[in-house]
Design a protein around this motif. Sequence first.
Motif, PDB file in Angstrom:
ATOM      1  N   THR A 182       5.753   4.958   2.720  1.00 33.04           N
ATOM      2  CA  THR A 182       5.513   4.156   3.917  1.00 33.04           C
ATOM      3  C   THR A 182       4.773   2.887   3.532  1.00 33.04           C
ATOM      4  O   THR A 182       3.638   2.957   3.034  1.00 33.04           O
ATOM      5  CB  THR A 182       4.670   4.943   4.941  1.00 33.04           C
ATOM      6  OG1 THR A 182       5.349   6.154   5.276  1.00 33.04           O
ATOM      7  CG2 THR A 182       4.454   4.117   6.198  1.00 33.04           C
ATOM      8  N   PRO A 183       5.363   1.718   3.731  1.00 25.14           N
ATOM      9  CA  PRO A 183       4.676   0.464   3.381  1.00 25.14           C
ATOM     10  C   PRO A 183       3.349   0.341   4.117  1.00 25.14           C
ATOM     11  O   PRO A 183       3.242   0.672   5.301  1.00 25.14           O
ATOM     12  CB  PRO A 183       5.663  -0.615   3.828  1.00 25.14           C
ATOM     13  CG  PRO A 183       6.996   0.078   3.817  1.00 25.14           C
ATOM     14  CD  PRO A 183       6.723   1.484   4.231  1.00 25.14           C
ATOM     15  N   GLY A 184       2.332  -0.111   3.386  1.00 25.00           N
ATOM     16  CA  GLY A 184       1.019  -0.299   3.982  1.00 25.00           C
ATOM     17  C   GLY A 184       0.236   0.974   4.150  1.00 25.00           C
ATOM     18  O   GLY A 184      -0.851   0.972   4.748  1.00 25.00           O
ATOM     19  N   GLY A 185       0.745   2.094   3.638  1.00 24.60           N
ATOM     20  CA  GLY A 185       0.053   3.371   3.778  1.00 24.60           C
ATOM     21  C   GLY A 185      -1.006   3.568   2.712  1.00 24.60           C
ATOM     22  O   GLY A 185      -1.421   2.649   2.006  1.00 24.60           O
ATOM     23  N   GLY A 186      -1.439   4.819   2.565  1.00 29.81           N
ATOM     24  CA  GLY A 186      -2.517   5.130   1.639  1.00 29.81           C
ATOM     25  C   GLY A 186      -2.125   5.041   0.182  1.00 29.81           C
ATOM     26  O   GLY A 186      -3.000   5.071  -0.694  1.00 29.81           O
ATOM     27  N   ASP A 187      -0.811   4.943  -0.107  1.00 27.86           N
ATOM     28  CA  ASP A 187      -0.357   4.874  -1.502  1.00 27.86           C
ATOM     29  C   ASP A 187      -0.121   3.443  -1.978  1.00 27.86           C
ATOM     30  O   ASP A 187       0.377   3.238  -3.080  1.00 27.86           O
ATOM     31  CB  ASP A 187       0.961   5.660  -1.665  1.00 27.86           C
ATOM     32  CG  ASP A 187       0.766   7.142  -1.407  1.00 27.86           C
ATOM     33  OD1 ASP A 187      -0.364   7.622  -1.612  1.00 27.86           O
ATOM     34  OD2 ASP A 187       1.740   7.805  -1.013  1.00 27.86           O
ATOM     35  N   ASP A 224      -2.053   1.165  -3.059  1.00 27.87           N
ATOM     36  CA  ASP A 224      -2.810   0.697  -4.220  1.00 27.87           C
ATOM     37  C   ASP A 224      -2.542   1.509  -5.479  1.00 27.87           C
ATOM     38  O   ASP A 224      -3.172   1.281  -6.514  1.00 27.87           O
ATOM     39  CB  ASP A 224      -4.303   0.711  -3.916  1.00 27.87           C
ATOM     40  CG  ASP A 224      -4.803   2.091  -3.513  1.00 27.87           C
ATOM     41  OD1 ASP A 224      -3.947   2.954  -3.187  1.00 27.87           O
ATOM     42  OD2 ASP A 224      -6.025   2.309  -3.530  1.00 27.87           O
ATOM     43  N   ILE A 225      -1.625   2.461  -5.412  1.00 29.97           N
ATOM     44  CA  ILE A 225      -1.292   3.276  -6.585  1.00 29.97           C
ATOM     45  C   ILE A 225      -0.322   2.505  -7.473  1.00 29.97           C
ATOM     46  O   ILE A 225       0.590   1.827  -6.983  1.00 29.97           O
ATOM     47  CB  ILE A 225      -0.665   4.620  -6.153  1.00 29.97           C
ATOM     48  CG1 ILE A 225      -1.678   5.432  -5.351  1.00 29.97           C
ATOM     49  CG2 ILE A 225      -0.200   5.427  -7.358  1.00 29.97           C
ATOM     50  CD1 ILE A 225      -1.128   6.772  -4.858  1.00 29.97           C
ATOM     51  N   ASP A 226      -0.521   2.605  -8.770  1.00 26.52           N
ATOM     52  CA  ASP A 226       0.383   1.957  -9.712  1.00 26.52           C
ATOM     53  C   ASP A 226       1.814   2.424  -9.476  1.00 26.52           C
ATOM     54  O   ASP A 226       2.065   3.616  -9.256  1.00 26.52           O
ATOM     55  CB  ASP A 226      -0.052   2.299 -11.142  1.00 26.52           C
ATOM     56  CG  ASP A 226       0.808   1.619 -12.180  1.00 26.52           C
ATOM     57  OD1 ASP A 226       0.495   0.485 -12.555  1.00 26.52           O
ATOM     58  OD2 ASP A 226       1.799   2.235 -12.608  1.00 26.52           O
ATOM     59  N   THR A 227       2.752   1.502  -9.531  1.00 28.34           N
ATOM     60  CA  THR A 227       4.148   1.819  -9.222  1.00 28.34           C
ATOM     61  C   THR A 227       4.717   2.898 -10.134  1.00 28.34           C
ATOM     62  O   THR A 227       5.398   3.827  -9.670  1.00 28.34           O
ATOM     63  CB  THR A 227       5.009   0.546  -9.337  1.00 28.34           C
ATOM     64  OG1 THR A 227       4.521  -0.437  -8.436  1.00 28.34           O
ATOM     65  CG2 THR A 227       6.459   0.852  -9.019  1.00 28.34           C
ATOM     66  N   VAL A 228       4.469   2.794 -11.421  1.00 27.62           N
ATOM     67  CA  VAL A 228       5.001   3.783 -12.363  1.00 27.62           C
ATOM     68  C   VAL A 228       4.386   5.151 -12.100  1.00 27.62           C
ATOM     69  O   VAL A 228       5.073   6.177 -12.121  1.00 27.62           O
ATOM     70  CB  VAL A 228       4.756   3.335 -13.817  1.00 27.62           C
ATOM     71  CG1 VAL A 228       5.219   4.405 -14.794  1.00 27.62           C
ATOM     72  CG2 VAL A 228       5.470   2.017 -14.089  1.00 27.62           C
ATOM     73  N   VAL A 229       3.084   5.183 -11.853  1.00 21.46           N
ATOM     74  CA  VAL A 229       2.417   6.451 -11.548  1.00 21.46           C
ATOM     75  C   VAL A 229       3.012   7.074 -10.285  1.00 21.46           C
ATOM     76  O   VAL A 229       3.245   8.286 -10.213  1.00 21.46           O
ATOM     77  CB  VAL A 229       0.897   6.241 -11.384  1.00 21.46           C
ATOM     78  CG1 VAL A 229       0.221   7.513 -10.904  1.00 21.46           C
ATOM     79  CG2 VAL A 229       0.280   5.769 -12.698  1.00 21.46           C
TER      80      VAL A 229
END
Length: 263
Positions: A55-60, A62-67
């Motif tokens: 979900t764009p703008g959600g809690g994820d 700031d997580i690195d894309t690869v992670v």
Amino acid sequence: MTTTATAPSPYRVTPRHVLRSEWHKLRSLRSTWITLLSAAALVLGVGLIMGTTYTPGGGDADIDTVVLVLYGTVLGQLCVSVLGILVTAGEYSTGMIRASLTVVPRRLPVLWSKAAVFAATAFLTMYATALVTFLAAQLFLHDTEQAAALTDPGILGALAGNAAGITLLSLIALGLGATLRSVPGAVGAYFGGILILPEVLGMLPYDAVDSALKYFPTQAAGALGSATPIPGAAGTAPALLALCLWAAASLGAAAVLLRRRDA
């Protein structure tokens, strides 16, 4: 008096022949392909779930894309590590190790060849899986803040680091299998020492423990699979060095005991 020259035997024990033998054993086992395909399917499946449910703008955000797209690495790593144990301890359980050591009486080339063949197979499989998973997940993330391309800074390095982390963790497992010579014992030691012990130590209220934990196997492997630095984690180079040293220690212990004990 005439002498007859004797042609060199084509069946001499050479490093190339030992490597070929170990590759033949690894690829001829059904468990090899079942385990590797299971690892790849888990990584790809979880990656697609992360991509389709993001979900764009959600809690994820700031997580690195690869992670994010390689969240399934934890599950895939377990599969490949169990395969590493089976490569060595499994041969002791079937008794086939006696034949291997009879043909190669110096013993250590058998261990090094097993490790080399397994490491190459594991790395190539998991690197290809990481590439496919990343590209598949990006089909659903292309219009979000997690959109990225293989040509972006750090992406290819993180994908390769992810595969290297899995491979080195699995080499630790392979060494444990050769050291303990028992599949259940090695699996228990791996889960207890590599996965559970760091979590227990992490509950201790000491800064020195927190600093040391960054260089434990699973924590070091996690630092390799990120395109951006992870706060509180070791740097890429120190993490890779630490993980290589852990794998070397595991294989070194196996080598010493292999020379000293009977098959």
